[in-house]
Design a protein around this motif. Structure first.
Motif, PDB file in Angstrom:
ATOM      1  N   TYR A 225      26.685  11.074 -43.644  1.00 43.87           N
ATOM      2  CA  TYR A 225      27.489  11.973 -44.482  1.00 43.87           C
ATOM      3  C   TYR A 225      26.576  12.800 -45.387  1.00 43.87           C
ATOM      4  CZ  TYR A 225      30.632  13.536 -48.133  1.00 43.87           C
ATOM      5  OH  TYR A 225      31.295  14.315 -49.030  1.00 43.87           O
ATOM      6  N   GLN A 226      26.783  14.121 -45.341  1.00 41.62           N
ATOM      7  CA  GLN A 226      25.957  15.010 -46.156  1.00 41.62           C
ATOM      8  C   GLN A 226      26.716  15.300 -47.446  1.00 41.62           C
ATOM      9  OE1 GLN A 226      25.397  18.748 -44.173  1.00 41.62           O
ATOM     10  NE2 GLN A 226      23.241  18.800 -44.581  1.00 41.62           N
ATOM     11  N   THR A 227      26.097  15.015 -48.586  1.00 43.77           N
ATOM     12  CA  THR A 227      26.828  15.227 -49.840  1.00 43.77           C
ATOM     13  C   THR A 227      27.068  16.715 -50.060  1.00 43.77           C
ATOM     14  OG1 THR A 227      24.698  14.985 -50.864  1.00 43.77           O
ATOM     15  CG2 THR A 227      26.225  13.144 -51.125  1.00 43.77           C
ATOM     16  N   LEU A 228      28.100  17.010 -50.850  1.00 44.63           N
ATOM     17  CA  LEU A 228      28.526  18.398 -51.014  1.00 44.63           C
ATOM     18  C   LEU A 228      27.526  19.240 -51.798  1.00 44.63           C
ATOM     19  CD1 LEU A 228      32.261  17.752 -51.943  1.00 44.63           C
ATOM     20  CD2 LEU A 228      31.360  18.469 -49.739  1.00 44.63           C
ATOM     21  N   ALA A 232      29.978  24.267 -51.396  1.00 47.77           N
ATOM     22  CA  ALA A 232      30.616  23.546 -50.292  1.00 47.77           C
ATOM     23  C   ALA A 232      32.077  23.947 -50.155  1.00 47.77           C
ATOM     24  CB  ALA A 232      30.513  22.064 -50.561  1.00 47.77           C
ATOM     25  N   GLY A 233      32.518  24.084 -48.939  1.00 49.02           N
ATOM     26  CA  GLY A 233      33.923  24.345 -48.688  1.00 49.02           C
ATOM     27  C   GLY A 233      34.634  23.002 -48.566  1.00 49.02           C
ATOM     28  N   PRO A 234      35.765  22.986 -47.921  1.00 53.14           N
ATOM     29  CA  PRO A 234      36.550  21.758 -47.856  1.00 53.14           C
ATOM     30  C   PRO A 234      36.090  20.795 -46.767  1.00 53.14           C
ATOM     31  CG  PRO A 234      37.698  23.543 -46.786  1.00 53.14           C
ATOM     32  CD  PRO A 234      36.423  24.118 -47.294  1.00 53.14           C
ATOM     33  N   SER A 235      35.060  21.176 -45.993  1.00 53.48           N
ATOM     34  CA  SER A 235      34.660  20.332 -44.870  1.00 53.48           C
ATOM     35  C   SER A 235      33.710  19.216 -45.313  1.00 53.48           C
ATOM     36  CB  SER A 235      33.980  21.228 -43.828  1.00 53.48           C
ATOM     37  OG  SER A 235      33.372  20.459 -42.849  1.00 53.48           O
ATOM     38  N   LEU A 236      33.966  17.993 -44.816  1.00 54.66           N
ATOM     39  CA  LEU A 236      33.026  16.879 -45.036  1.00 54.66           C
ATOM     40  C   LEU A 236      32.060  16.939 -43.869  1.00 54.66           C
ATOM     41  CD1 LEU A 236      35.729  14.132 -45.693  1.00 54.66           C
ATOM     42  CD2 LEU A 236      34.467  15.457 -47.409  1.00 54.66           C
ATOM     43  N   ASN A 237      30.782  17.100 -44.151  1.00 58.38           N
ATOM     44  CA  ASN A 237      29.826  17.336 -43.062  1.00 58.38           C
ATOM     45  C   ASN A 237      28.964  16.118 -42.767  1.00 58.38           C
ATOM     46  OD1 ASN A 237      30.637  20.014 -42.682  1.00 58.38           O
ATOM     47  ND2 ASN A 237      29.507  20.599 -44.523  1.00 58.38           N
ATOM     48  N   TYR A 238      28.626  15.967 -41.491  1.00 56.93           N
ATOM     49  CA  TYR A 238      27.821  14.824 -41.032  1.00 56.93           C
ATOM     50  C   TYR A 238      26.653  15.323 -40.197  1.00 56.93           C
ATOM     51  CZ  TYR A 238      31.638  11.780 -42.488  1.00 56.93           C
ATOM     52  OH  TYR A 238      32.588  11.100 -43.233  1.00 56.93           O
ATOM     53  N   ILE A 239      25.480  14.756 -40.426  1.00 55.15           N
ATOM     54  CA  ILE A 239      24.299  15.140 -39.650  1.00 55.15           C
ATOM     55  C   ILE A 239      23.719  13.922 -38.920  1.00 55.15           C
ATOM     56  CG2 ILE A 239      23.567  17.167 -40.973  1.00 55.15           C
ATOM     57  CD1 ILE A 239      21.729  15.306 -42.561  1.00 55.15           C
ATOM     58  N   ASN A 240      22.924  14.249 -37.904  1.00 53.66           N
ATOM     59  CA  ASN A 240      22.249  13.204 -37.133  1.00 53.66           C
ATOM     60  C   ASN A 240      20.950  13.843 -36.633  1.00 53.66           C
ATOM     61  OD1 ASN A 240      21.398  11.497 -35.034  1.00 53.66           O
ATOM     62  ND2 ASN A 240      23.491  10.801 -34.668  1.00 53.66           N
ATOM     63  N   PRO A 241      19.798  13.244 -36.967  1.00 53.29           N
ATOM     64  CA  PRO A 241      18.523  13.891 -36.631  1.00 53.29           C
ATOM     65  C   PRO A 241      18.351  14.159 -35.135  1.00 53.29           C
ATOM     66  CG  PRO A 241      18.175  11.719 -37.631  1.00 53.29           C
ATOM     67  CD  PRO A 241      19.631  12.003 -37.727  1.00 53.29           C
ATOM     68  N   GLU A 242      19.104  13.438 -34.311  1.00 57.09           N
ATOM     69  CA  GLU A 242      18.944  13.650 -32.857  1.00 57.09           C
ATOM     70  C   GLU A 242      19.774  14.821 -32.332  1.00 57.09           C
ATOM     71  OE1 GLU A 242      19.710   9.942 -30.878  1.00 57.09           O
ATOM     72  OE2 GLU A 242      18.384   8.930 -32.295  1.00 57.09           O
ATOM     73  N   TYR A 243      20.548  15.434 -33.225  1.00 51.59           N
ATOM     74  CA  TYR A 243      21.446  16.509 -32.787  1.00 51.59           C
ATOM     75  C   TYR A 243      21.129  17.823 -33.492  1.00 51.59           C
ATOM     76  CZ  TYR A 243      24.287  12.916 -30.600  1.00 51.59           C
ATOM     77  OH  TYR A 243      24.724  11.896 -29.805  1.00 51.59           O
ATOM     78  N   LYS A 244      21.219  18.931 -32.734  1.00 51.13           N
ATOM     79  CA  LYS A 244      20.976  20.237 -33.363  1.00 51.13           C
ATOM     80  C   LYS A 244      22.175  20.696 -34.186  1.00 51.13           C
ATOM     81  CE  LYS A 244      17.466  22.200 -30.420  1.00 51.13           C
ATOM     82  NZ  LYS A 244      17.299  22.887 -29.138  1.00 51.13           N
ATOM     83  N   GLY A 245      23.373  20.347 -33.695  1.00 45.87           N
ATOM     84  CA  GLY A 245      24.583  20.759 -34.405  1.00 45.87           C
ATOM     85  C   GLY A 245      25.028  19.698 -35.403  1.00 45.87           C
TER      86      GLY A 245
END
Ligand code: SAM
Ligand code: SF4
Length: 330
Positions: A225-228, A232-245
């Motif tokens: 989970y990426q903190t706001l 930041a808009g209303p989206s809760l965003n998630y990252i993963n180092p193995e993914y570009k998106g």
């Protein structure tokens, strides 16, 4: 500069502007029978000059970003002209759109040339048949081609939104497909929780599912989970180092959804709407007719800020005057 601020201390650097109610798709949750002309309402959609005056006024009230939406904004004949005027003849810094991706393969180059800063494309499923069932159109391949064309031209800011629908696109298999899609593809994909509107109660009851199901999948699969951030808009965003998106969740029924609200809306007929839902809002169109009405327009908009409520009351089933999102621009 006097900026727009409501009674809860929220400021509004972001406007969503609908430029038409017309749409060529028939999404089950929005316009299941396609766009129908409302014979009782013969007002025309905002004209280019009116759009330009509005943008000028908003930029003087602190707005930096405008999202053009609809209906389907690209059905307007002067669509590219609108983008160019906003981008090059006003002080708005970022002009972005939300589109269903109709003919995106053919439009990619013109979109890039218009100076557009970002595009949100609605794709409810990566399965061709499911996509067709939801939207009434067998257009998934042309939309995916459009995304590739945009990327090959170097267009960076691409987001995909899907409405999460129980039993339709909510299985682990669906999540895996999106996960594969964004592994080597720098695109942000977000699920939006289905919202109840005035017209879709039956559909809502049948297909609404809390976005927690996707959140659980992300947690299980080591998405972080990426903190706001500040904007930041209303989206809760998630990252993963193995993914570009990235992955994201837009959960309008969550407790704190409205806390970070930084947006106002303009309908295609020139009504200022203070919330996607609710009944608050007035027409500002009479003050868009001449350049010398600018100060009066600014005063009217600033006065409206006091009426913005703390939250929508969707969780109580109150959809306000919103019959479907094609009217207020989703
Ligand atoms: N026609 C364009 C499109 O579909 O992207 C722009 C307008 S559409 C109203 C904007 C967004 O609202 C789309 O991503 C759509 O999926 C979403 N939307 C429409 N009705 C919705 C609903 N009842 N609940 C959640 N999202 C909805
Ligand atoms: Fe049209 Fe967008 Fe509504 Fe689908 S969600 S019917 S594409 S306005």
């Amino acid at each position: 500069m006097q900026i727009m601020k409501d009674s809860f201390g929220r400021t509004f650097p972001y406007i969503r502007m609908s430029i038409t109610d017309v749409c060529n798709f028939k999404c089950g949750y929005c316009l299941p029978n396609g766009y129908q002309v409302d014979k009782s309402d013969n007002r025309k959609f905002l004209h280019l000059d009116e759009i330009k005056r509005l943008a000028k006024c908003f930029s003087e009230l602190g707005v930096r970003k405008i999202r053009i939406t609809g209906g389907e904004p690209t059905v307007r004949k002067d669509f590219f002209e609108i983008i160019k005027v906003l981008k090059y003849e006003t002080d708005i810094e970022k002009v972005v759109i939300t589109t269903n991706g109709y003919h995106l393969d053919e439009k990619a180059k013109s979109l890039l040339d218009s100076g557009l800063n970002g595009i949100n494309i609605s794709i409810d499923s990566l399965d061709r048949e499911t996509f067709k069932k939801i939207t009434g159109h067998d257009r998934l391949p042309e939309i995916l081609r459009g995304i590739r064309n945009l990327q090959e031209l170097g267009f960076e800011n691409i987001k995909i939104n899907a409405v999460l629908l129980n039993g339709v696109n909510s299985s682990e298999k669906d999540f895996e497909k999106w996960s594969e899609f964004i592994r080597n593809n720098k695109v942000d994909f977000r699920y939006i929780e289905l919202m109840q509107t005035g017209d879709n109660l039956e559909y809502f009851k049948k297909y609404h599912i809390p976005s927690k199901i996707f959140k659980n999948y992300l947690n299980k699969n080591k998405w972080i989970y990426q903190t706001l951030g500040k904007d930041a808009g209303p989206s809760l965003n998630y990252i993963n180092p193995e993914y570009k998106g990235k992955f994201g969740i837009i959960a309008p029924y969550s407790k704190d959804f409205c806390k970070t609200c930084n947006r106002l809306r303009i309908t295609s007929r020139g009504d200022l709407r203070l919330c996607l839902f609710g009944n608050t809002g007035i027409s500002v169109r009479h003050l868009l007719q001449k350049d010398d009405q600018l100060n009066e327009l600014k005063d009217l908009i600033l006065k409206q800020m006091q009426y913005k409520k703390e939250s929508h009351y969707l969780e109580l089933g109150d959809t306000g005057s919103t019959k479907n999102l094609s009217k207020t621009g989703g």
